[in-house]
Design a protein around this motif. Sequence first.
Motif, PDB file in Angstrom:
ATOM      1  N   VAL A 127       0.841  -1.198   0.000  1.00 35.47           N
ATOM      2  CA  VAL A 127       0.000   0.000   0.000  1.00 35.47           C
ATOM      3  C   VAL A 127       0.874   1.245   0.000  1.00 35.47           C
ATOM      4  O   VAL A 127       0.626   2.203  -0.743  1.00 35.47           O
ATOM      5  CB  VAL A 127      -0.952  -0.003   1.213  1.00 35.47           C
ATOM      6  N   ALA A 128       1.925   1.239   0.824  1.00 39.13           N
ATOM      7  CA  ALA A 128       2.810   2.393   0.923  1.00 39.13           C
ATOM      8  C   ALA A 128       3.486   2.705  -0.409  1.00 39.13           C
ATOM      9  O   ALA A 128       3.700   3.871  -0.753  1.00 39.13           O
ATOM     10  CB  ALA A 128       3.863   2.157   1.999  1.00 39.13           C
ATOM     11  N   GLU A 129       3.800   1.668  -1.162  1.00 35.30           N
ATOM     12  CA  GLU A 129       4.496   1.845  -2.431  1.00 35.30           C
ATOM     13  C   GLU A 129       3.547   2.035  -3.612  1.00 35.30           C
ATOM     14  O   GLU A 129       3.995   2.151  -4.748  1.00 35.30           O
ATOM     15  CB  GLU A 129       5.419   0.652  -2.682  1.00 35.30           C
ATOM     16  N   VAL A 145      -1.910  -2.496  13.125  1.00 34.56           N
ATOM     17  CA  VAL A 145      -1.687  -1.067  13.363  1.00 34.56           C
ATOM     18  C   VAL A 145      -0.194  -0.761  13.335  1.00 34.56           C
ATOM     19  O   VAL A 145       0.246   0.235  12.750  1.00 34.56           O
ATOM     20  CB  VAL A 145      -2.304  -0.633  14.701  1.00 34.56           C
ATOM     21  N   GLY A 146       0.607  -1.617  13.955  1.00 34.62           N
ATOM     22  CA  GLY A 146       2.047  -1.407  13.969  1.00 34.62           C
ATOM     23  C   GLY A 146       2.656  -1.448  12.583  1.00 34.62           C
ATOM     24  O   GLY A 146       3.527  -0.631  12.245  1.00 34.62           O
ATOM     25  N   ALA A 147       2.205  -2.391  11.751  1.00 34.66           N
ATOM     26  CA  ALA A 147       2.709  -2.474  10.386  1.00 34.66           C
ATOM     27  C   ALA A 147       2.322  -1.233   9.587  1.00 34.66           C
ATOM     28  O   ALA A 147       3.108  -0.730   8.775  1.00 34.66           O
ATOM     29  CB  ALA A 147       2.168  -3.731   9.706  1.00 34.66           C
ATOM     30  N   ALA A 148       1.113  -0.733   9.825  1.00 29.90           N
ATOM     31  CA  ALA A 148       0.682   0.488   9.145  1.00 29.90           C
ATOM     32  C   ALA A 148       1.553   1.672   9.538  1.00 29.90           C
ATOM     33  O   ALA A 148       1.920   2.494   8.697  1.00 29.90           O
ATOM     34  CB  ALA A 148      -0.788   0.775   9.460  1.00 29.90           C
ATOM     35  N   LEU A 149       1.913   1.757  10.815  1.00 33.74           N
ATOM     36  CA  LEU A 149       2.770   2.845  11.271  1.00 33.74           C
ATOM     37  C   LEU A 149       4.179   2.717  10.688  1.00 33.74           C
ATOM     38  O   LEU A 149       4.776   3.709  10.251  1.00 33.74           O
ATOM     39  CB  LEU A 149       2.839   2.854  12.793  1.00 33.74           C
ATOM     40  N   LEU A 150       4.722   1.506  10.672  1.00 35.39           N
ATOM     41  CA  LEU A 150       6.070   1.304  10.159  1.00 35.39           C
ATOM     42  C   LEU A 150       6.165   1.574   8.664  1.00 35.39           C
ATOM     43  O   LEU A 150       7.105   2.216   8.191  1.00 35.39           O
ATOM     44  CB  LEU A 150       6.526  -0.131  10.443  1.00 35.39           C
ATOM     45  N   GLU A 151       5.198   1.082   7.906  1.00 36.75           N
ATOM     46  CA  GLU A 151       5.292   1.144   6.453  1.00 36.75           C
ATOM     47  C   GLU A 151       4.624   2.376   5.844  1.00 36.75           C
ATOM     48  O   GLU A 151       5.084   2.896   4.828  1.00 36.75           O
ATOM     49  CB  GLU A 151       4.687  -0.126   5.840  1.00 36.75           C
ATOM     50  N   LEU A 152       3.524   2.827   6.440  1.00 34.28           N
ATOM     51  CA  LEU A 152       2.782   3.959   5.882  1.00 34.28           C
ATOM     52  C   LEU A 152       3.081   5.274   6.588  1.00 34.28           C
ATOM     53  O   LEU A 152       3.117   6.334   5.967  1.00 34.28           O
ATOM     54  CB  LEU A 152       1.274   3.679   5.953  1.00 34.28           C
ATOM     55  N   GLY A 153       3.262   5.207   7.895  1.00 31.28           N
ATOM     56  CA  GLY A 153       3.488   6.420   8.677  1.00 31.28           C
ATOM     57  C   GLY A 153       2.187   7.093   9.074  1.00 31.28           C
ATOM     58  O   GLY A 153       1.108   6.777   8.572  1.00 31.28           O
ATOM     59  N   ARG A 154       2.285   8.035   9.989  1.00 28.63           N
ATOM     60  CA  ARG A 154       1.119   8.764  10.485  1.00 28.63           C
ATOM     61  C   ARG A 154       0.742   9.903   9.552  1.00 28.63           C
ATOM     62  O   ARG A 154       1.584  10.454   8.849  1.00 28.63           O
ATOM     63  CB  ARG A 154       1.399   9.340  11.869  1.00 28.63           C
ATOM     64  N   GLU A 155      -0.528  10.277   9.629  1.00 30.45           N
ATOM     65  CA  GLU A 155      -0.963  11.512   8.997  1.00 30.45           C
ATOM     66  C   GLU A 155      -0.366  12.681   9.767  1.00 30.45           C
ATOM     67  O   GLU A 155      -0.102  12.578  10.971  1.00 30.45           O
ATOM     68  CB  GLU A 155      -2.495  11.613   9.016  1.00 30.45           C
ATOM     69  N   PRO A 156      -0.147  13.817   9.118  1.00 29.15           N
ATOM     70  CA  PRO A 156       0.421  14.977   9.817  1.00 29.15           C
ATOM     71  C   PRO A 156      -0.416  15.367  11.035  1.00 29.15           C
ATOM     72  O   PRO A 156      -1.636  15.441  10.969  1.00 29.15           O
ATOM     73  CB  PRO A 156       0.387  16.075   8.744  1.00 29.15           C
ATOM     74  N   GLY A 157       0.263  15.609  12.145  1.00 28.34           N
ATOM     75  CA  GLY A 157      -0.414  16.057  13.354  1.00 28.34           C
ATOM     76  C   GLY A 157      -1.025  14.954  14.190  1.00 28.34           C
ATOM     77  O   GLY A 157      -1.598  15.234  15.246  1.00 28.34           O
ATOM     78  N   ILE A 158      -0.915  13.701  13.760  1.00 37.15           N
ATOM     79  CA  ILE A 158      -1.512  12.587  14.491  1.00 37.15           C
ATOM     80  C   ILE A 158      -0.450  11.879  15.316  1.00 37.15           C
ATOM     81  O   ILE A 158       0.575  11.445  14.791  1.00 37.15           O
ATOM     82  CB  ILE A 158      -2.173  11.583  13.524  1.00 37.15           C
TER      83      ILE A 158
END
Length: 331
Positions: A127-129, A145-158
């Motif tokens: 998804v990230a790529e 959730v952890g994989a989403a944070l590692l690979e996608l990152g947070r939205e700004p300000g979150i």
Amino acid sequence: MRRRRAPPHRLRHLRHLPRTSGRGAAAVGASPSAANPSEGAAAGRDRRAGPRPVVLDAMGGDDAPATPLEAAAIARRAGIEVRLCGPSTVVGPDGLHAPERIAMDEDPAFTLRARPRASIRVAARAVAEGRAVALVSAGPTGATVGAALLELGREPGIRRPVVAARLDVGGRHVVLCDVGAAVDPDASTLASHAGLGRDYARRLGIAEPRIGLLNIATEPGRGTAVVKEAAGLLAELDGFIGSVEPAGVLAGAADVVVTDGFTGNLVLKTLEAAAGTGHGGDRAAVVLGVRGTVLVAHGAASATDLAHAVRWAATIGGSDATADDSRGQRP
């Protein structure tokens, strides 16, 4: 060397479909092409070959890989582009090869970093790529959730993402958040989650969402210290109506109900148990606050439920209904 991440799309249109019968990832694991050259070649083919698929974690769930494989077949018959992620012996030559998995009883904080080729991380990386429009997994919520944070990152300000479930209550939708991401949040996190839930509700077509804080009573000054502090912070948020009791949730008193992940998960599972066949919602919850569309399904979800989650992921992933937008515009 940082890998380029596909920028989030802006919301264009969201239509309801009928229900069917890291940031710094390169620093913690090798890229797909480095770990598996054939996977990198497949990525190139994906970018040239029509619509991007929803990637389904073949190794997530109580009865994996059997249930995800059946769910993928159901979704494909309904015309949804799906790509399975797991060992090549399971997903075949057209799937995303991921030789490792994260089990329900393992600590995701450690195993996610130790296993860059785990199915949930490889799926989130797709998804990230930009090789997939969304991710669906029935694996551990913490790992997803952890994989989403590692690979996608947070939205700004979150600071912390939230897992939001869309319930069908009395013929109308209610967004319940959190249902598993932050089991012990502070007041500012609850307030942030309320904003994410409000924006999500707006994108689902609710023009002016009513936001309620789940509590033991509706009178001001009730609840734990964190709940009382959160109520004070939420008083400044447009649409906040105060505290709501569980009966108010079932009566549709609020369009967005905010609580901690522990309580929210209990509410969700209680509704599912009471209904027998589920709460009538999407059968999967959306991770809000990350830079991509990620859905978490129940570990015991049936193939039909998981196929419905894939269908919903394709819908909101195509319009980026989970991307943060402080303007809160309607679709």
